[in-house]
Design a protein around this motif. Sequence first.
Motif, PDB file in Angstrom:
ATOM      1  N   TYR A  30     136.977 110.573 102.472  1.00 13.39           N
ATOM      2  CA  TYR A  30     137.690 110.570 101.193  1.00 13.39           C
ATOM      3  C   TYR A  30     138.634 109.374 101.102  1.00 13.39           C
ATOM      4  N   HIS A  31     138.449 108.551 100.088  1.00 15.42           N
ATOM      5  CA  HIS A  31     139.301 107.387  99.852  1.00 15.42           C
ATOM      6  C   HIS A  31     139.966 107.529  98.493  1.00 15.42           C
ATOM      7  N   SER A  32     140.662 108.642  98.340  1.00 15.57           N
ATOM      8  CA  SER A  32     141.263 108.990  97.059  1.00 15.57           C
ATOM      9  C   SER A  32     140.151 109.090  95.999  1.00 15.57           C
ATOM     10  N   GLY A  38     131.933 105.922 101.284  1.00 20.49           N
ATOM     11  CA  GLY A  38     131.388 105.072 102.346  1.00 20.49           C
ATOM     12  C   GLY A  38     132.165 103.785 102.556  1.00 20.49           C
ATOM     13  N   MET A  39     133.335 103.658 101.907  1.00 17.01           N
ATOM     14  CA  MET A  39     134.067 102.387 101.907  1.00 17.01           C
ATOM     15  C   MET A  39     134.111 101.678 103.258  1.00 17.01           C
ATOM     16  N   ASP A  40     134.543 102.396 104.310  1.00 20.54           N
ATOM     17  CA  ASP A  40     134.784 101.733 105.602  1.00 20.54           C
ATOM     18  C   ASP A  40     133.500 101.113 106.158  1.00 20.54           C
ATOM     19  N   THR A  41     132.388 101.783 105.933  1.00 22.19           N
ATOM     20  CA  THR A  41     131.107 101.300 106.453  1.00 22.19           C
ATOM     21  C   THR A  41     130.525 100.235 105.526  1.00 22.19           C
ATOM     22  N   ILE A 111     133.558  97.784 113.368  1.00 22.26           N
ATOM     23  CA  ILE A 111     134.098  98.996 112.733  1.00 22.26           C
ATOM     24  C   ILE A 111     135.372  98.665 111.973  1.00 22.26           C
ATOM     25  N   HIS A 112     135.546  99.346 110.856  1.00 22.66           N
ATOM     26  CA  HIS A 112     136.775  99.173 110.073  1.00 22.66           C
ATOM     27  C   HIS A 112     137.633 100.441 110.126  1.00 22.66           C
ATOM     28  N   HIS A 113     137.005 101.595 110.149  1.00 23.21           N
ATOM     29  CA  HIS A 113     137.715 102.878 110.095  1.00 23.21           C
ATOM     30  C   HIS A 113     138.729 103.036 111.233  1.00 23.21           C
ATOM     31  N   ASP A 188     145.153  99.168 104.762  1.00 27.17           N
ATOM     32  CA  ASP A 188     145.622 100.407 104.151  1.00 27.17           C
ATOM     33  C   ASP A 188     144.456 101.366 104.047  1.00 27.17           C
ATOM     34  N   HIS A 189     144.690 102.488 103.421  1.00 27.09           N
ATOM     35  CA  HIS A 189     143.611 103.438 103.167  1.00 27.09           C
ATOM     36  C   HIS A 189     143.542 103.644 101.667  1.00 27.09           C
ATOM     37  N   ALA A 190     142.533 103.052 101.044  1.00 23.96           N
ATOM     38  CA  ALA A 190     142.321 103.178  99.607  1.00 23.96           C
ATOM     39  C   ALA A 190     143.431 102.527  98.775  1.00 23.96           C
ATOM     40  N   GLY A 193     144.448  96.764  99.602  1.00 24.86           N
ATOM     41  CA  GLY A 193     143.540  96.033 100.492  1.00 24.86           C
ATOM     42  C   GLY A 193     142.112  96.535 100.378  1.00 24.86           C
ATOM     43  N   GLU A 194     141.924  97.809 100.644  1.00 27.03           N
ATOM     44  CA  GLU A 194     140.562  98.351 100.631  1.00 27.03           C
ATOM     45  C   GLU A 194     139.955  98.331  99.228  1.00 27.03           C
ATOM     46  N   THR A 195     140.777  98.592  98.241  1.00 33.32           N
ATOM     47  CA  THR A 195     140.244  98.606  96.872  1.00 33.32           C
ATOM     48  C   THR A 195     139.813  97.200  96.453  1.00 33.32           C
TER      49      THR A 195
HETATM   50 ZN   LIG Z   1     139.045 103.069 104.621  1.00 34.33          ZN
END
Ligand SMILES: [Zn+2]
Length: 245
Positions: A30-32, A38-41, A111-113, A188-190, A193-195
Amino acid sequence: MRYELMTPRQIRTAIDNRWPCVLPLGVLEYHSEHLGVGMDTLAVERVLHRLEREMDLVILPPFYYGAASYAVAPPERRGTVHVPGEALGAFAKALFAGLLRVGFRNIRGIIHHQSENFDAGMPTDLAFKNAARQAIFEFLDRDRGEGWWGRPESADYYEQHAQGGDPFSWIRFHPLMDAAVIKAFAFDHAGIGETSLMMALCPEAVDMGAFDETAWFARSAKEATPAFGERGVALILEHLKEVLA
Ligand SMILES: [Zn+2]
């Protein structure tokens, strides 16, 4: 090249030239409300698709089923799929044993996660790292015979390392972003950066219309832009070119 598309002749070329054989390693988490699970992958996979235009590379089919954890949110109706580290070990060991049998000696996991403190490790990367070590020990026992390290031919074992002969370097792991990239970009998480990375690499996995203001960790995502994402991608590509060279 994508491994699943390669012919045996191309595979032999990759082995003989020690092309990095890269496993995108990640989770479904879950990324909000505004990002695909699947964001991290996806970030690893899409960056590698760009990198393969610039260097010889074997890209293995990505592994999405890592230990996501339920730290961010319970999975019900949100999408996180958590496969615990213990369950990953046997799979990963068999995968690496198989790749060593094929002949690859320059295998990399990216890996990013949960990779912000990569040296200490987190369940997914630790499970794969441990499995890699075990697969290499078993491969060496089988290939060279038990007692291989103690025999006279191994007297120059440590000198061989200096020439890149260390068998434990056959499988290595790297975070998508090292400390320098994180410092110059964002981790960050969601969040922003990630967005931004997803806007640049995989816009089909972003829906800002679903953005949820109430999630503290994702609040900075409203500042996200594709251009900022491209800056991150450029930094990541530099880092990967260095570690995979
Ligand atoms: Zn992430």
